[in-house]
Motif scaffolding. Sequence first.
Motif, short mmCIF file in Angstrom:
data_model
loop_
_atom_site.label_atom_id
_atom_site.label_comp_id
_atom_site.label_asym_id
_atom_site.label_seq_id
_atom_site.Cartn_x
_atom_site.Cartn_y
_atom_site.Cartn_z
N ASN A 20 0.87 -1.17 0.00
CA ASN A 20 0.00 0.00 0.00
C ASN A 20 0.91 1.23 0.00
N TRP A 21 1.07 1.85 -1.15
CA TRP A 21 2.06 2.92 -1.30
C TRP A 21 1.71 4.15 -0.48
N ILE A 22 0.42 4.42 -0.26
CA ILE A 22 0.04 5.58 0.55
C ILE A 22 0.47 5.37 1.99
N PHE A 23 0.24 4.17 2.52
CA PHE A 23 0.66 3.86 3.88
C PHE A 23 2.18 3.92 4.01
N LEU A 24 2.89 3.41 3.00
CA LEU A 24 4.35 3.41 3.05
C LEU A 24 4.89 4.84 3.03
N ALA A 25 4.34 5.68 2.17
CA ALA A 25 4.79 7.07 2.08
C ALA A 25 4.49 7.82 3.38
#
Length: 263
Positions: A214-219
Motif C-alpha cells: 500500500n504505497w500511501i501507507f508506506l509514504a
Amino acid sequence: MDFIQTIILAIVQGVSEFLPISSSAHLILVPKLGDWVDQGLAFDVVLHLGTLSAVIFYYRHSIGEIIVAFFSKNPNADVNAKLGWGVIIATIPVGIAGLLFKGVIEDNLRSPEVIAYATLLFGLLLGLADYLNRKRGAFKADIDWLDMLIIGIFQALALIPGTSRSGITITAALLLGFGYKLALKFSFLLSIPVIVLSSLLIFVDLYQTPEPVNWIFLATGFLTAGIFAYLTLYFFIKSLEKISMLPFVAYRIILAAVLLAFF
C-alpha cells in the motif's frame, strides 16, 4: 493495518530509534498490546529508511566533512577521518553477529519476557555509565582504535530486542570516558550503516516472500518516521546536558516492570 496504526507505528519508530529505549522492542510490543496484525516487512523497511533520512539530514555537514577527510592525502591525522574509520570498524561486529544469529534471534528472542529483562539490565547499565560519567572531571576528545572496537562489540548486543542500539553504544562510549556530545554523535553516525545493513537484510526476506504494498501507507510511514526522528534527535541532543540519562533509565525500569507484570 489501517491509517491510524500506520501513524502510530511511524511515530513510535521515529521517537524510539535514537532514544536509549529500544525501537525494536516498542515495534514488537505496540502491535501486541493493540492486538494488531503484523505490519509487514515492507513497512519495517520504510520506517527504517525514514529514520535513516533524518540522521543523515541532521548530521549532513559532519558527514560531508568526514567523507572529505576520509579520502584526503593524510586521513590518519584528521579527527573527522578517524570518525569515518570508527563507523566502519564499529559496524563490523554487529554485521557479523547479525549474519550468524539472525535466525536464532528472530525465533527465540522476540518474546515480551526477553524484552523486559534486556530493557531492565541494559537500562541499569546505562544508569551506571551515566553516573560514572558525571563524576569525571575531564573527557576523552578523540576516539582510538580500541574504543571503536569496544563500542562495536557493545553494539552487537543491540540485536537482542529490548537492548537499544543507541542506548548500548552511548553506554559504551560513556564507560570509555567520552562526554555526552561525542558519545551521541558517534552513536548516531554509527546508526547509518546499521540501518542500511538491517534494511538490506529485510529486503532479502521481502524479495523471498513478496507481499502486497500500500504505497500511501508506506509514504505516510516514511515521512512521519523521518519527521519525528529528526525532532527527537534535535531535542534529545539539545537537552541531554540538563536532564542526563536518568529519565530514560527510569522509563526502562518502569517498562520492564509493566512487561513482567502483564506478560
